[in-house]
Motif scaffolding. Sequence first.
Motif, PDB file in Angstrom:
ATOM      1  N   ASP A 156       0.847  -1.194   0.000  1.00  0.00           N
ATOM      2  CA  ASP A 156       0.000   0.000   0.000  1.00  0.00           C
ATOM      3  C   ASP A 156       0.881   1.242   0.000  1.00  0.00           C
ATOM      4  OD1 ASP A 156      -2.496  -1.115  -0.058  1.00  0.00           O
ATOM      5  OD2 ASP A 156      -2.887  -0.897   2.075  1.00  0.00           O
ATOM      6  N   PRO A 157       0.552   2.224  -0.830  1.00  0.00           N
ATOM      7  CA  PRO A 157       1.332   3.468  -0.821  1.00  0.00           C
ATOM      8  C   PRO A 157       1.043   4.265   0.464  1.00  0.00           C
ATOM      9  CG  PRO A 157      -0.518   3.664  -2.321  1.00  0.00           C
ATOM     10  CD  PRO A 157      -0.509   2.240  -1.831  1.00  0.00           C
ATOM     11  N   ILE A 158       2.006   5.067   0.864  1.00  0.00           N
ATOM     12  CA  ILE A 158       1.839   5.928   2.036  1.00  0.00           C
ATOM     13  C   ILE A 158       0.847   7.031   1.667  1.00  0.00           C
ATOM     14  CG2 ILE A 158       2.988   7.550   3.595  1.00  0.00           C
ATOM     15  CD1 ILE A 158       5.566   5.923   3.162  1.00  0.00           C
ATOM     16  N   PRO A 159      -0.177   7.254   2.514  1.00  0.00           N
ATOM     17  CA  PRO A 159      -1.130   8.331   2.220  1.00  0.00           C
ATOM     18  C   PRO A 159      -0.429   9.693   2.219  1.00  0.00           C
ATOM     19  CG  PRO A 159      -1.940   6.910   3.981  1.00  0.00           C
ATOM     20  CD  PRO A 159      -0.515   6.516   3.721  1.00  0.00           C
ATOM     21  N   SER A 160      -0.918  10.607   1.409  1.00  0.00           N
ATOM     22  CA  SER A 160      -0.311  11.936   1.330  1.00  0.00           C
ATOM     23  C   SER A 160      -0.593  12.724   2.606  1.00  0.00           C
ATOM     24  CB  SER A 160      -0.877  12.703   0.126  1.00  0.00           C
ATOM     25  OG  SER A 160      -2.222  13.067   0.381  1.00  0.00           O
ATOM     26  N   LEU A 161       0.238  13.714   2.862  1.00  0.00           N
ATOM     27  CA  LEU A 161       0.032  14.588   4.019  1.00  0.00           C
ATOM     28  C   LEU A 161      -1.284  15.340   3.897  1.00  0.00           C
ATOM     29  CD1 LEU A 161       3.578  16.035   4.777  1.00  0.00           C
ATOM     30  CD2 LEU A 161       2.242  14.436   6.149  1.00  0.00           C
ATOM     31  N   ALA A 162      -1.642  15.730   2.678  1.00  0.00           N
ATOM     32  CA  ALA A 162      -2.913  16.444   2.468  1.00  0.00           C
ATOM     33  C   ALA A 162      -4.088  15.554   2.877  1.00  0.00           C
ATOM     34  CB  ALA A 162      -3.045  16.872   1.017  1.00  0.00           C
ATOM     35  N   THR A 163      -4.023  14.292   2.513  1.00  0.00           N
ATOM     36  CA  THR A 163      -5.076  13.357   2.903  1.00  0.00           C
ATOM     37  C   THR A 163      -5.121  13.209   4.421  1.00  0.00           C
ATOM     38  OG1 THR A 163      -4.908  12.113   0.837  1.00  0.00           O
ATOM     39  CG2 THR A 163      -5.874  10.959   2.710  1.00  0.00           C
ATOM     40  N   MET A 164      -3.961  13.043   5.019  1.00  0.00           N
ATOM     41  CA  MET A 164      -3.883  12.859   6.477  1.00  0.00           C
ATOM     42  C   MET A 164      -4.425  14.094   7.207  1.00  0.00           C
ATOM     43  SD  MET A 164      -2.369   9.844   6.964  1.00  0.00           S
ATOM     44  CE  MET A 164      -1.086   9.627   8.152  1.00  0.00           C
ATOM     45  N   ARG A 165      -4.059  15.269   6.740  1.00  0.00           N
ATOM     46  CA  ARG A 165      -4.519  16.507   7.386  1.00  0.00           C
ATOM     47  C   ARG A 165      -6.017  16.722   7.239  1.00  0.00           C
ATOM     48  NH1 ARG A 165       0.256  19.786   4.909  1.00  0.00           N
ATOM     49  NH2 ARG A 165       1.844  19.417   6.480  1.00  0.00           N
ATOM     50  N   GLY A 166      -6.593  16.180   6.181  1.00  0.00           N
ATOM     51  CA  GLY A 166      -8.006  16.394   5.917  1.00  0.00           C
ATOM     52  C   GLY A 166      -8.938  15.445   6.662  1.00  0.00           C
ATOM     53  N   LEU A 167      -8.387  14.521   7.412  1.00  0.00           N
ATOM     54  CA  LEU A 167      -9.229  13.559   8.125  1.00  0.00           C
ATOM     55  C   LEU A 167      -9.915  14.191   9.329  1.00  0.00           C
ATOM     56  CD1 LEU A 167      -6.772  10.506   8.165  1.00  0.00           C
ATOM     57  CD2 LEU A 167      -8.758  10.846   6.683  1.00  0.00           C
ATOM     58  N   PRO A 168     -11.148  13.777   9.623  1.00  0.00           N
ATOM     59  CA  PRO A 168     -11.795  14.251  10.858  1.00  0.00           C
ATOM     60  C   PRO A 168     -10.969  13.834  12.071  1.00  0.00           C
ATOM     61  CG  PRO A 168     -13.349  13.037   9.473  1.00  0.00           C
ATOM     62  CD  PRO A 168     -11.992  12.859   8.865  1.00  0.00           C
ATOM     63  N   TRP A 169     -10.964  14.654  13.103  1.00  0.00           N
ATOM     64  CA  TRP A 169     -10.130  14.421  14.290  1.00  0.00           C
ATOM     65  C   TRP A 169     -10.383  13.059  14.914  1.00  0.00           C
ATOM     66  CZ3 TRP A 169     -12.249  13.230  18.928  1.00  0.00           C
ATOM     67  CH2 TRP A 169     -13.609  13.494  19.089  1.00  0.00           C
ATOM     68  N   TYR A 170     -11.629  12.604  14.928  1.00  0.00           N
ATOM     69  CA  TYR A 170     -11.952  11.374  15.652  1.00  0.00           C
ATOM     70  C   TYR A 170     -11.366  10.127  14.983  1.00  0.00           C
ATOM     71  CZ  TYR A 170     -15.810  11.230  12.268  1.00  0.00           C
ATOM     72  OH  TYR A 170     -16.555  11.235  11.122  1.00  0.00           O
ATOM     73  N   LEU A 171     -11.008  10.219  13.698  1.00  0.00           N
ATOM     74  CA  LEU A 171     -10.398   9.061  13.045  1.00  0.00           C
ATOM     75  C   LEU A 171      -8.996   8.775  13.585  1.00  0.00           C
ATOM     76  CD1 LEU A 171     -11.536   9.448   9.322  1.00  0.00           C
ATOM     77  CD2 LEU A 171     -12.570   8.111  11.170  1.00  0.00           C
ATOM     78  N   TRP A 172      -8.411   9.745  14.263  1.00  0.00           N
ATOM     79  CA  TRP A 172      -7.087   9.557  14.853  1.00  0.00           C
ATOM     80  C   TRP A 172      -7.145   8.866  16.218  1.00  0.00           C
ATOM     81  CZ3 TRP A 172      -2.890  10.307  12.002  1.00  0.00           C
ATOM     82  CH2 TRP A 172      -3.016  11.084  10.847  1.00  0.00           C
ATOM     83  N   THR A 173      -8.322   8.616  16.742  1.00  0.00           N
ATOM     84  CA  THR A 173      -8.439   8.086  18.106  1.00  0.00           C
ATOM     85  C   THR A 173      -8.462   6.558  18.168  1.00  0.00           C
ATOM     86  OG1 THR A 173     -10.876   8.146  18.119  1.00  0.00           O
ATOM     87  CG2 THR A 173      -9.708  10.148  18.842  1.00  0.00           C
ATOM     88  N   GLY A 174      -8.452   5.880  17.029  1.00  0.00           N
ATOM     89  CA  GLY A 174      -8.519   4.416  17.025  1.00  0.00           C
ATOM     90  C   GLY A 174      -7.440   3.764  17.860  1.00  0.00           C
ATOM     91  N   GLY A 175      -6.221   4.232  17.736  1.00  0.00           N
ATOM     92  CA  GLY A 175      -5.116   3.667  18.523  1.00  0.00           C
ATOM     93  C   GLY A 175      -5.307   3.895  20.015  1.00  0.00           C
ATOM     94  N   ALA A 176      -5.794   5.083  20.369  1.00  0.00           N
ATOM     95  CA  ALA A 176      -6.042   5.376  21.788  1.00  0.00           C
ATOM     96  C   ALA A 176      -7.163   4.486  22.334  1.00  0.00           C
ATOM     97  CB  ALA A 176      -6.403   6.854  21.972  1.00  0.00           C
ATOM     98  N   LEU A 177      -8.202   4.280  21.527  1.00  0.00           N
ATOM     99  CA  LEU A 177      -9.288   3.404  21.966  1.00  0.00           C
ATOM    100  C   LEU A 177      -8.789   1.962  22.091  1.00  0.00           C
ATOM    101  CD1 LEU A 177     -12.152   4.930  19.814  1.00  0.00           C
ATOM    102  CD2 LEU A 177     -11.848   5.139  22.291  1.00  0.00           C
ATOM    103  N   GLY A 178      -7.955   1.539  21.160  1.00  0.00           N
ATOM    104  CA  GLY A 178      -7.347   0.207  21.260  1.00  0.00           C
ATOM    105  C   GLY A 178      -6.466   0.089  22.484  1.00  0.00           C
ATOM    106  N   GLY A 179      -5.715   1.149  22.780  1.00  0.00           N
ATOM    107  CA  GLY A 179      -4.883   1.155  23.988  1.00  0.00           C
ATOM    108  C   GLY A 179      -5.719   1.063  25.244  1.00  0.00           C
ATOM    109  N   PHE A 180      -6.825   1.790  25.269  1.00  0.00           N
ATOM    110  CA  PHE A 180      -7.740   1.719  26.413  1.00  0.00           C
ATOM    111  C   PHE A 180      -8.250   0.293  26.591  1.00  0.00           C
ATOM    112  CE2 PHE A 180     -12.162   1.849  27.959  1.00  0.00           C
ATOM    113  CZ  PHE A 180     -11.934   2.374  29.231  1.00  0.00           C
ATOM    114  N   PHE A 181      -8.652  -0.331  25.486  1.00  0.00           N
ATOM    115  CA  PHE A 181      -9.133  -1.713  25.541  1.00  0.00           C
ATOM    116  C   PHE A 181      -8.060  -2.643  26.104  1.00  0.00           C
ATOM    117  CE2 PHE A 181      -9.072  -5.811  23.256  1.00  0.00           C
ATOM    118  CZ  PHE A 181     -10.125  -6.423  23.918  1.00  0.00           C
ATOM    119  N   ILE A 182      -6.851  -2.523  25.611  1.00  0.00           N
ATOM    120  CA  ILE A 182      -5.784  -3.420  26.066  1.00  0.00           C
ATOM    121  C   ILE A 182      -5.491  -3.212  27.543  1.00  0.00           C
ATOM    122  CG2 ILE A 182      -3.294  -3.861  25.868  1.00  0.00           C
ATOM    123  CD1 ILE A 182      -3.648  -3.909  22.888  1.00  0.00           C
ATOM    124  N   VAL A 183      -5.407  -1.969  27.981  1.00  0.00           N
ATOM    125  CA  VAL A 183      -5.142  -1.703  29.402  1.00  0.00           C
ATOM    126  C   VAL A 183      -6.271  -2.246  30.268  1.00  0.00           C
ATOM    127  CG1 VAL A 183      -4.888   0.124  31.135  1.00  0.00           C
ATOM    128  CG2 VAL A 183      -3.605   0.255  29.000  1.00  0.00           C
TER     129      VAL A 183
END
Length: 148
Positions: free
Chosen positions: A59-86
């Motif tokens: 898979d190609p690396i997503p562009s910075l423009a794509t990454m910057r344009g994402l809604p804020w909540y899409l960045w929380t998946g890792g934190a939610l996964g971390g919460f689950f694991i803890v």
Amino acid sequence: MPTAILLSLVAAIAGVAVITQQVFNANLRGALDSAAWAGVVSYVVGLACMVAFVLVVRDPIPSLATMRGLPWYLWTGGALGGFFIVMAIFLVPKLGAASFIALFVVGQMLASLAFDHFGAFGLEKQAASPARLLGAALLIAGVVLIRR
């Protein structure tokens, strides 16, 4: 083997993987005498697996423009996964694997019903019909029985 059966089998195997991961992480907590380090080990190994997967599928690396344009909540998946694991590291030894997963599935089901019903986060709306609500109630009844 029909596709639906194969996909159902793979989903069930994923369920086995989730509880096995949590039991191993709880044991790792005891061996390392640290919930935090057990979580770090779990995430580092998971990250290594995901990097290997990305390299295999190329898979190609997503562009910075794509990454910057994402809604804020899409960045929380890792934190939610971390919460689950803890939470799993702490709760599996206290509640037992069956109770933890039963409660986990009920939480997933209730959130899923709400997300579907309201079309949250871009999902297609699917009404919380009496049959779906009955299914959730039966899951809750199952938790009560498993916790006895």
